[in-house]
Scaffold this motif. Structure first.
Motif, mmCIF file in Angstrom:
data_model
loop_
_atom_site.group_PDB
_atom_site.id
_atom_site.type_symbol
_atom_site.label_atom_id
_atom_site.label_comp_id
_atom_site.label_asym_id
_atom_site.label_seq_id
_atom_site.Cartn_x
_atom_site.Cartn_y
_atom_site.Cartn_z
ATOM 1 N N ASP A 1 0.860 -1.197 0.000
ATOM 2 C CA ASP A 1 0.000 0.000 0.000
ATOM 3 C C ASP A 1 0.890 1.239 0.000
ATOM 4 N N SER A 2 0.274 2.419 -0.233
ATOM 5 C CA SER A 2 1.101 3.592 -0.541
ATOM 6 C C SER A 2 1.981 4.004 0.638
ATOM 7 N N ALA A 3 1.493 3.817 1.857
ATOM 8 C CA ALA A 3 2.317 4.204 3.008
ATOM 9 C C ALA A 3 3.556 3.320 3.094
ATOM 10 N N MET A 4 3.332 2.040 2.950
ATOM 11 C CA MET A 4 4.470 1.111 2.997
ATOM 12 C C MET A 4 5.393 1.340 1.815
ATOM 13 N N ALA A 5 4.784 1.591 0.663
ATOM 14 C CA ALA A 5 5.584 1.850 -0.539
ATOM 15 C C ALA A 5 6.498 3.038 -0.297
ATOM 16 N N GLN A 6 5.948 4.056 0.321
ATOM 17 C CA GLN A 6 6.747 5.256 0.563
ATOM 18 C C GLN A 6 7.880 4.949 1.533
ATOM 19 N N SER A 7 7.627 4.120 2.526
ATOM 20 C CA SER A 7 8.697 3.852 3.488
ATOM 21 C C SER A 7 9.805 3.017 2.849
ATOM 22 N N VAL A 8 9.413 2.100 1.947
ATOM 23 C CA VAL A 8 10.442 1.361 1.213
ATOM 24 C C VAL A 8 11.230 2.327 0.333
ATOM 25 N N MET A 9 10.512 3.252 -0.272
ATOM 26 C CA MET A 9 11.169 4.258 -1.133
ATOM 27 C C MET A 9 12.177 5.063 -0.320
ATOM 28 N N GLU A 10 11.780 5.452 0.908
ATOM 29 C CA GLU A 10 12.695 6.213 1.764
ATOM 30 C C GLU A 10 13.966 5.405 2.036
ATOM 31 N N LEU A 11 13.751 4.129 2.279
ATOM 32 C CA LEU A 11 14.888 3.255 2.539
ATOM 33 C C LEU A 11 15.820 3.206 1.334
ATOM 34 N N LEU A 12 15.236 3.072 0.139
ATOM 35 C CA LEU A 12 16.056 3.005 -1.074
ATOM 36 C C LEU A 12 16.814 4.319 -1.281
ATOM 37 N N LYS A 13 16.140 5.428 -1.016
ATOM 38 C CA LYS A 13 16.801 6.735 -1.205
ATOM 39 C C LYS A 13 17.994 6.860 -0.255
ATOM 40 N N GLU A 14 17.788 6.391 0.966
ATOM 41 C CA GLU A 14 18.854 6.415 1.961
ATOM 42 C C GLU A 14 20.057 5.584 1.497
ATOM 43 N N ILE A 15 19.730 4.386 0.974
ATOM 44 C CA ILE A 15 20.784 3.503 0.474
ATOM 45 C C ILE A 15 21.524 4.169 -0.684
ATOM 46 N N ASN A 16 20.755 4.809 -1.543
ATOM 47 C CA ASN A 16 21.346 5.506 -2.695
ATOM 48 C C ASN A 16 22.269 6.629 -2.228
ATOM 49 N N LYS A 17 21.842 7.306 -1.179
ATOM 50 C CA LYS A 17 22.664 8.417 -0.664
ATOM 51 C C LYS A 17 24.014 7.917 -0.174
ATOM 52 N N LYS A 18 24.020 6.691 0.305
ATOM 53 C CA LYS A 18 25.284 6.130 0.796
ATOM 54 C C LYS A 18 26.165 5.636 -0.339
#
Ligand SMILES: Nc1ncnc2c1ncn2[C@@H]1O[C@H](COP(=O)(O)OP(=O)(O)OP(=O)(O)O)[C@@H](O)[C@H]1O
Ligand SMILES: [Mg+2]
Lengths: 404, 232
Positions: free
Chosen positions: B173-190
């Motif tokens: 669902d969109s809330a979970m999707a967004q939290s996974v997205m946040e995680l991916l962005k964080e990983i990308n930042k590293k």
């Protein structure tokens, strides 16, 4: 790459199929190992030498009819004529044929009196040609002299003064003496009739192959004044079949008797051990069938689990598993199943053997058979799983993304 | 760091030939977070599979980290996949018989790390996705979002240069999707380069670059409005 831990833990979460196969392996092993052992035991039994020159020996029966049939004269003439035939090593009149299934036994004891137990012994009545005709080796003492031989009447009579026994019999009678020291000792037959051991022969089996005292035999220096009698003839190698015809024709010339029952010792051995041969065949069939059924079970379980885990295999490939990793996964998994199967199998094998030992008088299993059985069943398992495992390696890595 | 030049991929079945990719050209640089969108059947998954060496291609060249991978054999591809690439799938693709710990362990074992190293990496990466306290659990005991986090931990544990994700939020669902997205962005930042296929324009805009695939070819667009125009 060994993945024992995870493979084992994954297996524990899908135990049913694995347990069924492990149990099947265990039972298969118990049956196969015991069957192989029985086969070995029986074939060893079948191979035990009788002590006589089996390949070149035959026997034939003669039954005279009419009150005026000259028994002693006929026997004496027959033996002279047969012994004179070219190719005949020697011939005797004999009351029973070794390993043939029929004969007579007596008990010999070292002290006189009914209160003492006798040792069972097969009785062969032969003349001084007995040792040569039966191809025996006299390892102590001496052969009967011609003068030792007496006629036994049809009504039965006392036993002769001399006896020759097998080494095995001598050891049974005198366990504390060496066999040559048994020469000269007196033993008693029919509880009280003395006989002096005058010679020891190396080996001669009794007529009954299933008898516990199979190697206990004695030679009694007698000819038999019976209407029906039997001759045993030993020939030079290669002449037996030809001489069988010649002897049969020779004896048939005398029209006042019937000649029949001519058989080779080879035939007798085959007939006496037919039960063993049949059992070996049946057990071999059981072994082959069980091995096939168990292998199919393993192939089935492995194919099923490969199919069930297609996706997982694709995932593993996507995560970096090589084909060899996938192959080894299934091989190791099977090994874990087989290994627990054969451990249980070892216990069942011993249990089944204990049952058979008491029920069928089969000797207890050698531990070596259990080890070999464990090894063989693990190998069968590995061979059976190889096909499905190989198939698993062909599952495309893209399966991870393509299927839902 | 990822360069595809005129890559062609044809699927042949008895009846039809499907040109899944035709003259597919794309360059992804180190540190990028690329979102790939496009209609169903346009070739997005095919592209991702080829990028991750899950599939071979018919023509063209593909260089990963400067290495031409088209001539590698199956074993070499497996090894490279294991070392350089982390996969995240739409349906999480955790192995149901294995605990979270053992799931994250899978690529590490193929990598050949020793037990101590593996344990350290598993704990670290499960910690990053916030599931360090559930290591002994089975996937079936987690929610979809949590399972996808475990999948991300598994993808990260080997420290890959590349994360390839095929609709990682498709089942959430969109809330979970967004939290996974946040995680991916964080990983990308590293520093991990990410290529993500998605149907969700809302998520695509959060990437550093958007790519639109149609009929097996790339058309690159950087702003969301233009993409909607192309899509409709
Ligand atoms: N194994 C295959 N055999 C034959 N055709 C295939 C195979 N895999 C994919 N295709 C075809 O290749 C084309 C591209 O498929 P692909 O899965 O890459 O599309 P996609 O963009 O990922 O679609 P979606 O958004 O629905 O996931 C489609 O027409 C598909 O039917
Ligand atoms: Mg797709």
């Amino acid at each position: 790459m060994l993945e024992l831990g995870p493979i084992f833990r994954a297996l524990l979460r899908n135990k049913i199929g694995a347990i069924l196969i492990a149990v099947q392996i265990a039972f298969t092993m118990a049956i196969i190992v015991n069957a192989v052992f029985i086969i070995y035991d029986r074939s060893q039994q079948t191979k035990r030498p009788s002590g006589i020159d089996e390949a070149n020996t035959f026997f034939i029966s003669s039954s005279g009819f009419g009150d005026d049939f000259d028994i002693k004269g006929t026997i004496t003439q027959d033996l002279e004529a047969i012994r004179a035939l070219p190719g005949v090593i020697d011939a005797i009149q004999i009351n029973a044929i070794p390993i043939s299934g029929s004969g007579s036994s007596m008990g010999l004891q070292t002290k006189p009196g009914a209160e003492h137990d006798g040792t069972g012994v097969a009785v062969y009545m032969v003349d001084e040609h007995g040792i040569k005709a039966l191809d025996l080796e006299l390892i102590a003492g001496e052969n009967f002299a011609k003068s030792d031989i007496r006629w036994r009447g049809p009504a039965g009579s006392k036993w002769p003064a001399k006896v020759i026994v097998t080494e095995a019999m001598a050891k049974r009678l005198f366990p504390d003496l060496s066999y040559s020291e048994a020469v000269g000792k007196t033993v008693y037959i029919n509880d009280v009739e003395p006989m002096i051991i005058t010679g020891i022969i190396d080996k001669l089996q009794a007529p009954w192959v299933g008898w516990d005292n199979l190697d206990n035999a004695m030679l009694s220096p007698e000819k038999m004044e019976f209407q029906s009698t039997r001759y045993l003839i030993r020939t030079v190698p290669g002449m037996r079949d030809q001489l069988m015809k010649t002897v049969e024709e020779l004896l048939a010339e005398n029209k006042s008797r019937v000649v029949d029952g001519m058989r080779s010792i080879d035939y007798v051995r085959e007939r006496s051990y037919r039960g063993n041969t049949a059992m070996i065949k049946i057990l071999t069939t059981v072994i082959v069938t069980l091995t096939i059924v168990t292998s199919l079970g393993i192939v089935g379980l492995a194919s099923f689990s490969v199919n069930r885990r297609k996706k997982q295999i694709g995932i593993r490939r996507a995560l970096g598993a090589t084909k060899a990793d996938i192959l080894s996964y299934f091989m190791v998994e099977n090994f874990l199943i087989s290994a627990s199967g054969v451990v249980l199998g070892a216990v069942l094998t011993v249990a089944l053997n204990m049952l058979l030992v008491s029920a069928l008088s089969i000797p207890p299993l050698d531990w070596f058979y259990i080890l070999a059985g464990m090894l063989v069943l693990c190998l069968v398992g590995q061979a059976a799983v190889f096909g499905p495992a190989k198939k698993a390696t062909e599952i495309a890595p893209a399966t991870a993304t393509r299927t839902v | 760091m990822l360069t595809m030049t005129n890559v062609k991929k044809v699927f042949r079945t008895d009846l039809v030939e499907t040109h899944a990719l035709r003259d597919f050209n794309l360059q992804v640089d180190e540190g990028e977070f690329v979102a790939v969108t496009g209609p169903s059947g346009s070739g997005k998954t095919t592209f991702l599979n080829i990028a991750g060496m899950l599939e071979t291609f018919n023509e063209g060249t593909y260089q990963l980290d400067g290495e031409d991978v088209s001539h590698l054999n199956d074993n070499q591809r497996s090894k490279l996949r294991n070392e350089k690439i982390g996969f995240i799938f739409q349906s999480y693709n955790l192995i149901p018989d294995l605990s979270l710990f053992d799931n994250v362990d899978v690529p590490l074992r193929y990598r050949g790390f020793d037990a101590k190293e593996r344990k350290k990496r598993i704990e670290e990466s499960l910690d990053i996705v916030g599931l360090a306290n559930r290591m002994k659990h089975l996937p079936s005991q987690l929610s979809g979002g949590q399972q996808q986090r475990v999948a991300i931990a598994r993808a990260l544990a080997g420290n890959p240069r590349f994360l390839l994700a095929d609709e990682p939020t498709g089942n959430l669902d969109s809330a979970m999707a967004q939290s996974v997205m946040e995680l991916l962005k964080e990983i990308n930042k590293k520093g991990t380069t990410i290529v993500m296929v998605t149907h969700d324009p809302q998520l695509a805009t959060q990437a550093t670059r958007n790519i639109f695939v149609k009929d097996g070819q790339v058309s690159e667009i950087n702003d969301v409005v233009a993409m909607h125009v192309a899509n409709g």
